[in-house]
Design a protein around this motif. Structure first.
Motif, PDB file in Angstrom:
ATOM      1  N   ALA A  82       1.222  -1.141  -0.313  1.00 44.58           N
ATOM      2  CA  ALA A  82      -0.162   0.225  -0.030  1.00 44.58           C
ATOM      3  C   ALA A  82       0.994   1.672  -0.320  1.00 44.58           C
ATOM      4  O   ALA A  82       0.492   2.237  -0.323  1.00 44.58           O
ATOM      5  CB  ALA A  82      -1.045   0.065   1.687  1.00 44.58           C
ATOM      6  N   SER A  83       1.811   1.071   0.287  1.00 46.92           N
ATOM      7  CA  SER A  83       2.791   2.084   0.455  1.00 46.92           C
ATOM      8  C   SER A  83       4.089   2.327  -0.378  1.00 46.92           C
ATOM      9  O   SER A  83       4.906   3.492  -0.123  1.00 46.92           O
ATOM     10  CB  SER A  83       3.420   2.888   1.996  1.00 46.92           C
ATOM     11  N   ALA A  84       4.511   1.433  -1.442  1.00 46.43           N
ATOM     12  CA  ALA A  84       5.862   0.861  -2.053  1.00 46.43           C
ATOM     13  C   ALA A  84       4.989   0.525  -3.312  1.00 46.43           C
ATOM     14  O   ALA A  84       4.767  -0.143  -3.402  1.00 46.43           O
ATOM     15  CB  ALA A  84       6.537   0.441  -0.936  1.00 46.43           C
ATOM     16  N   LYS A  85       6.061   1.046  -4.199  1.00 51.45           N
ATOM     17  CA  LYS A  85       6.554   0.233  -5.657  1.00 51.45           C
ATOM     18  C   LYS A  85       6.987  -0.778  -5.812  1.00 51.45           C
ATOM     19  O   LYS A  85       7.002  -1.444  -6.499  1.00 51.45           O
ATOM     20  CB  LYS A  85       6.283   1.029  -7.072  1.00 51.45           C
ATOM     21  N   PHE A  86       8.246  -0.567  -4.593  1.00 55.65           N
ATOM     22  CA  PHE A  86       9.216  -2.038  -4.913  1.00 55.65           C
ATOM     23  C   PHE A  86       9.423  -1.658  -3.234  1.00 55.65           C
ATOM     24  O   PHE A  86      10.116  -0.871  -2.772  1.00 55.65           O
ATOM     25  CB  PHE A  86      10.425  -1.567  -4.647  1.00 55.65           C
ATOM     26  N   TYR A  87       9.923  -3.077  -2.805  1.00 52.17           N
ATOM     27  CA  TYR A  87      10.488  -3.459  -1.523  1.00 52.17           C
ATOM     28  C   TYR A  87      10.923  -4.978  -1.621  1.00 52.17           C
ATOM     29  O   TYR A  87      10.650  -5.536  -2.289  1.00 52.17           O
ATOM     30  CB  TYR A  87       9.303  -3.662  -0.548  1.00 52.17           C
ATOM     31  N   LYS A  88      12.332  -5.419  -0.690  1.00 47.83           N
ATOM     32  CA  LYS A  88      12.658  -6.358  -0.968  1.00 47.83           C
ATOM     33  C   LYS A  88      13.163  -7.045   0.710  1.00 47.83           C
ATOM     34  O   LYS A  88      13.681  -6.097   1.994  1.00 47.83           O
ATOM     35  CB  LYS A  88      13.687  -6.574  -1.413  1.00 47.83           C
ATOM     36  N   THR A  89      12.673  -7.882   1.453  1.00 48.37           N
ATOM     37  CA  THR A  89      13.684  -8.455   3.051  1.00 48.37           C
ATOM     38  C   THR A  89      13.716  -9.802   2.986  1.00 48.37           C
ATOM     39  O   THR A  89      13.399 -10.063   1.435  1.00 48.37           O
ATOM     40  CB  THR A  89      12.084  -8.050   3.380  1.00 48.37           C
ATOM     41  N   THR A  90      14.197  -9.872   3.554  1.00 44.70           N
ATOM     42  CA  THR A  90      14.999 -11.554   3.376  1.00 44.70           C
ATOM     43  C   THR A  90      14.134 -12.085   5.475  1.00 44.70           C
ATOM     44  O   THR A  90      13.573 -11.307   6.589  1.00 44.70           O
ATOM     45  CB  THR A  90      16.198 -11.566   4.059  1.00 44.70           C
ATOM     46  N   ILE A  91      13.326 -13.008   5.177  1.00 45.30           N
ATOM     47  CA  ILE A  91      12.342 -13.461   6.601  1.00 45.30           C
ATOM     48  C   ILE A  91      12.920 -15.144   6.189  1.00 45.30           C
ATOM     49  O   ILE A  91      12.977 -15.800   5.464  1.00 45.30           O
ATOM     50  CB  ILE A  91      11.059 -13.512   5.888  1.00 45.30           C
ATOM     51  N   GLN A  92      13.839 -15.698   7.742  1.00 47.56           N
ATOM     52  CA  GLN A  92      14.003 -17.377   7.675  1.00 47.56           C
ATOM     53  C   GLN A  92      14.931 -17.737   6.936  1.00 47.56           C
ATOM     54  O   GLN A  92      13.976 -18.963   6.372  1.00 47.56           O
ATOM     55  CB  GLN A  92      12.661 -18.073   7.752  1.00 47.56           C
ATOM     56  N   SER A  93      15.697 -17.036   6.125  1.00 48.14           N
ATOM     57  CA  SER A  93      16.643 -17.594   5.023  1.00 48.14           C
ATOM     58  C   SER A  93      15.843 -17.466   4.189  1.00 48.14           C
ATOM     59  O   SER A  93      16.759 -17.982   3.363  1.00 48.14           O
ATOM     60  CB  SER A  93      17.069 -18.836   5.307  1.00 48.14           C
ATOM     61  N   LEU A  94      15.328 -17.079   3.840  1.00 49.31           N
ATOM     62  CA  LEU A  94      13.816 -16.340   2.163  1.00 49.31           C
ATOM     63  C   LEU A  94      14.192 -15.011   2.238  1.00 49.31           C
ATOM     64  O   LEU A  94      13.851 -14.159   2.576  1.00 49.31           O
ATOM     65  CB  LEU A  94      12.865 -17.215   2.033  1.00 49.31           C
ATOM     66  N   PHE A  95      14.692 -14.495   1.203  1.00 46.68           N
ATOM     67  CA  PHE A  95      15.022 -13.713   0.190  1.00 46.68           C
ATOM     68  C   PHE A  95      14.077 -12.700  -0.824  1.00 46.68           C
ATOM     69  O   PHE A  95      13.462 -14.851  -1.354  1.00 46.68           O
ATOM     70  CB  PHE A  95      16.279 -12.674  -0.367  1.00 46.68           C
ATOM     71  N   GLY A  96      13.457 -11.807  -0.650  1.00 40.10           N
ATOM     72  CA  GLY A  96      11.865 -11.828  -1.484  1.00 40.10           C
ATOM     73  C   GLY A  96      11.708 -10.419  -2.181  1.00 40.10           C
ATOM     74  O   GLY A  96      12.393 -10.048  -1.343  1.00 40.10           O
TER      75      GLY A  96
END
Length: 302
Positions: A82-96
């Motif tokens: 709702a606030s970004a058109k591009f976002y990346k993060t890592t959760i529990q050894s998974l990058f997305g």
């Protein structure tokens, strides 16, 4: 409908039987009708699948063991749509990450990503990495330690089935050169047109202007080699993509550009063309009926 507004207005004034108040009503009716008929075709196209990429390797574990980290990652990404058109993060050894097309509204971006994320598992199962590209956005994930690929590696291409005709390649090359100039100025998303060739480029959200320009230049070169004189084309690299379409005399020409693949894009263009034609026909019928009703009312008054 083949009569200019000035001519139409003059005709209304010269006829004692037809009220001049009909013209604003006809204009409003026509605009609302066209908007109502066109919106479903345009909106639906944003969420059409362009391509999927699934790794041959699978995530460790089974069932809930791999679904839980994927679900957590999808939730973390969804929270940012709702606030970004591009976002990346890592959760529990998974990058997305997810990225929406630069011209999408926040609501369209959120809806697009919301449709792409469930496709990770529906299309790729427990793959160690997956990428789903829709017309309006894409979303990807990969497990920690998954081999990286070159940012300019070609992931997908689609070329139109028809040729652009005489002089087309010069027009296309000019439009694509404008794309490269546009992204070089620091804009990660750029749209341009030249002589009925419409082109678009987008780079991954955290790419520098220099890297973005280089990636788009590589995509342009690949499109010229892969699609030759085709009237439309799409080239998706790992870190950027471009698309172009040629519309001769304002009429949709060829296939592929902006659609979900070579044939899918052509079908989308045909659908839009049919909708526009249908809207024009219905609008003309509405105008005729309104005119007839106005004439009958005037006759009743006399």
């Amino acid at each position: 409908m083949g009569i200019s507004r000035a001519q139409h207005h003059h005709h209304l004034l010269s006829s004692p039987q037809i009220s001049t108040n009909v013209l604003p009503s006809l204009t409003i009716t026509l605009k609302l009708l066209l908007l109502f008929l066109l919106l479903p075709a345009v909106a639906g196209d944003l969420y059409a699948l362009v391509y999927k990429g699934c790794a041959n390797q699978t995530l460790s574990g089974s069932g809930a063991a791999y679904m839980q980290p994927l679900s957590s990652l999808a939730s973390a990404l969804t929270a940012q749509t709702a606030s970004a058109k591009f976002y990346k993060t890592t959760i529990q050894s998974l990058f997305g990450l997810f990225q929406c097309r630069g011209d999408l509204s926040s609501s369209d971006c959120s809806t697009c990503v919301g449709r792409a994320l469930p496709m990770w598992t529906s299309l790729c199962g427990p793959a160690a990495a997956a990428r789903v590209q829709l017309n309006g956005c894409y979303a990807l994930y990969q497990a920690s330690g998954f081999p990286q690929v070159s940012g300019t590696r070609m992931l997908y291409k689609a070329c139109g089935s028809g040729g652009g005709g005489g002089g087309f390649e010069v027009k296309r090359d000019t439009a694509l050169a404008q794309l490269q100039s546009g992204v070089a100025s620091g804009q990660g998303f750029y749209v341009t047109s030249y002589a009925s060739v419409y082109a678009m480029a987008q780079c991954e959200g955290d790419l520098s202007a220099g890297d973005c320009s280089e990636c788009v230049a590589q995509a342009v070169q690949k499109s010229e080699v892969e699609c030759g004189g085709a009237s439309s084309g799409q080239v998706y690299l790992d870190k950027c993509y471009i698309s172009y379409s040629y519309y001769a005399s304002g009429v949709l020409h060829g296939g592929g550009g902006g659609g979900g693949g070579g044939s899918g894009g052509g079908q989308t263009e045909k659908t839009v063309a049919i909708v526009v034609g249908g809207a024009a026909g219905v609008a003309f019928l509405v105008i005729c009926l309104l005119f007839a009703r106005s004439v009958m009312r005037k006759r009743d008054d006399y």
